[in-house]
Design an enzyme around this catalytic site. Structure first.
Site, PDB file in Angstrom:
ATOM      1  N   LYS A  14     -13.656  -0.028   5.966  1.00 55.79           N
ATOM      2  CA  LYS A  14     -14.291  -0.849   4.935  1.00 55.79           C
ATOM      3  C   LYS A  14     -15.323  -1.793   5.539  1.00 55.79           C
ATOM      4  CE  LYS A  14     -10.131   0.408   3.336  1.00 55.79           C
ATOM      5  NZ  LYS A  14      -9.641   1.258   2.546  1.00 55.79           N
ATOM      6  N   TRP A  56       0.869  -1.186   0.000  1.00 58.62           N
ATOM      7  CA  TRP A  56       0.000   0.000   0.000  1.00 58.62           C
ATOM      8  C   TRP A  56       0.903   1.233   0.000  1.00 58.62           C
ATOM      9  CZ3 TRP A  56      -1.900   2.694   4.870  1.00 58.62           C
ATOM     10  CH2 TRP A  56      -2.892   3.635   4.584  1.00 58.62           C
ATOM     11  N   ASP A 108      -1.124  -5.486   9.415  1.00 60.73           N
ATOM     12  CA  ASP A 108      -2.098  -4.461   9.063  1.00 60.73           C
ATOM     13  C   ASP A 108      -3.363  -5.186   8.590  1.00 60.73           C
ATOM     14  OD1 ASP A 108      -3.529  -2.334   8.088  1.00 60.73           O
ATOM     15  OD2 ASP A 108      -2.010  -1.658   6.664  1.00 60.73           O
TER      16      ASP A 108
HETATM   17  C1  LMR Z   1      -6.791   2.279  -0.575  1.00 57.64           C
HETATM   18  O1  LMR Z   1      -5.762   1.590  -0.587  1.00 57.64           O
HETATM   19  O2  LMR Z   1      -7.297   2.724  -1.605  1.00 57.64           O
HETATM   20  C2  LMR Z   1      -7.491   2.537   0.729  1.00 57.64           C
HETATM   21  O3  LMR Z   1      -6.829   1.899   1.758  1.00 57.64           O
HETATM   22  C3  LMR Z   1      -7.735   3.967   0.977  1.00 57.64           C
HETATM   23  C4  LMR Z   1      -6.504   4.710   1.357  1.00 57.64           C
HETATM   24  O4  LMR Z   1      -6.539   5.391   2.384  1.00 57.64           O
HETATM   25  O5  LMR Z   1      -5.506   4.656   0.644  1.00 57.64           O
END
Ligand code: LMR
Length: 395
Positions: free
Chosen positions: A244, A129, A210
């Protein structure tokens, strides 16, 4: 030159910045396949029925908004520990603070870890991420990556991952995605988790799991199994998000739980976490945590929530099947099977930046430059359009 005149313009956020660009686009038929937000078949973010009932109950008994304790609403913290760990660890072995969503909880974890282990590095998956890299770097860590995604195999290169973790120095913080890996959608099998856990423990690494999507892959229990595996074998940091799972994005409801060796250690860790919270946002907000605690604390509402969570999960899976078969019909021979083997909200499509930019510019379809597509943005009303465009750019 004045202080502010030399400030450089920062690049936009790779995920939320894309939503800004999407909103500014006035082309009809645009679709935001960027941010991970669940939407119903009509393209709206749902208000879950269980949350609505909790809202109605709270409205019937209005309460003042005093400060919460620094570590958050006690009923909420207890509910989080129960949901995340079940009976794997005694409650008083867990130091838990209510956090501002998953991100805020990661930030608290990062700040505490940096104080505890200033020399340590943080390892995140390759890819991960986008905010993991940014957040831990900002906390002062050097952030490196361990191998994860295997593009050719459409899966995880677990051998390379275990080898890399086996070479990490003791004390290295290893960020793992508990389920529904973001961005790839490829999770470890239980046997692979056992290998990862073994190497993490053997090397004395610090696991941080996470968990932002518990219940979006299979169910609450299976999706929480990796966290419980780590909790049963030693210290672990776990971040939870209800953005979510409860569709409470704007309420910023999350938590950081730290599993400790005993109650005394947990009390000491909690005292340090409270300093981080107090010096960051003082104490957390009341509303979202009260809603979650109300639902999780009521057997009927909790079972309604599990049903609604399953409904979101099932609709995403249906859209995966529809997208894959649409692509296979549009371009026989196309490789799209992986869309239906990935978990959670995202499909790591295999498309590159050039193709993603083309999707945006020519077709008003907004996915991440990494090729990540948010499947919940799909619905029967936009599927054909998305399939047509994807079939044109798919490799
Ligand atoms: C995402 O990966 O799109 C979500 O977790 C929202 C974010 O805060 O990035």
């Amino acid at each position: 030159m004045s202080l502010l005149s030399s400030v450089e313009r920062a690049p936009r956020d790779p995920i939320l910045g894309l939503t800004e660009a999407f909103k500014a686009d006035d082309r009809p038929g645009k679709v935001n396949l960027g941010v991970g937000v669940y939407m119903d078949a009509d393209g709206t973010v749902p208000l879950l029925e269980c949350v609505k009932t909790a809202q109605d109950r709270l409205a019937a008994n209005p309460a003042p908004y005093g400060y919460l304790p620094i570590d958050g609403l006690a009923a909420y913290d207890d509910a989080v520990v129960d949901l995340v760990f079940g009976d794997t660890v005694p409650r008083d072995h867990v130091a838990v603070v209510q956090g501002l969503g998953g991100t805020g909880s990661l930030k608290v974890a990062g700040d505490l870890l940096r104080r505890l282990q200033p020399e340590a590095k943080v390892l995140i998956s390759d890819p991960s991420w986008e905010n993991h890299q940014a957040l831990f770097s900002r906390a002062g860590f050097e952030v490196e990556r361990y191998p994860y995604y295997d593009a050719e195999a459409h899966g995880v290169d677990v051998d390379a991952m275990v080898t890399a973790l086996g070479e990490a120095p003791a004390g290295t913080v290893v960020v793992l995605h508990a389920c529904c890996h973001n961005p790839t959608g490829y999770d470890l099998t239980p046997d692979e988790w056992a290998r990862v856990e073994q190497v993490v423990r053997e090397r004395g690494l610090v696991p941080l799991l996470d968990m932002a999507y518990q219940g979006f892959a299979t169910d609450l229990a299976s999706d929480g199994a990796a966290v419980r595996r780590f909790a049963a074998s030693g210290p672990v940091f776990v971040t939870t998000s209800f953005s979510k799972t409860f569709s409470l994005y704007g309420e910023r409801v999350g938590a950081l739980s730290v599993v400790c060796a005993d109650a005394d250690e947990a009390a000491r860790v909690l005292s340090q976490l409270k300093i981080v919270v107090r010096t960051t946002y003082s104490n957390p907000p009341t509303n979202g945590a009260t809603l979650v605690a109300t639902v999780l604390g009521d057997a009927e509402l909790r079972s309604q929530w599990e049903g609604e969570l399953a409904g979101m999960r099932d609709r995403i899976k249906e859209m995966r099947v529809a997208l894959r078969s649409g692509l296979e019909q549009a371009r026989p021979g196309i490789v799209a099977e992986h869309i239906t083997t990935q978990n959670g909200m995202f499909s790591y499509s295999g498309l590159g930046k050039e193709q993603m930019v083309r999707l945006r510019e020519e077709f008003a379809l907004y996915g991440l430059d990494s090729g990540r597509l948010a499947i919940p943005a799909l619905n029967p009303g936009n599927l054909d359009r998305v399939v047509d465009a994807l079939a044109k750019v798919w490799p």
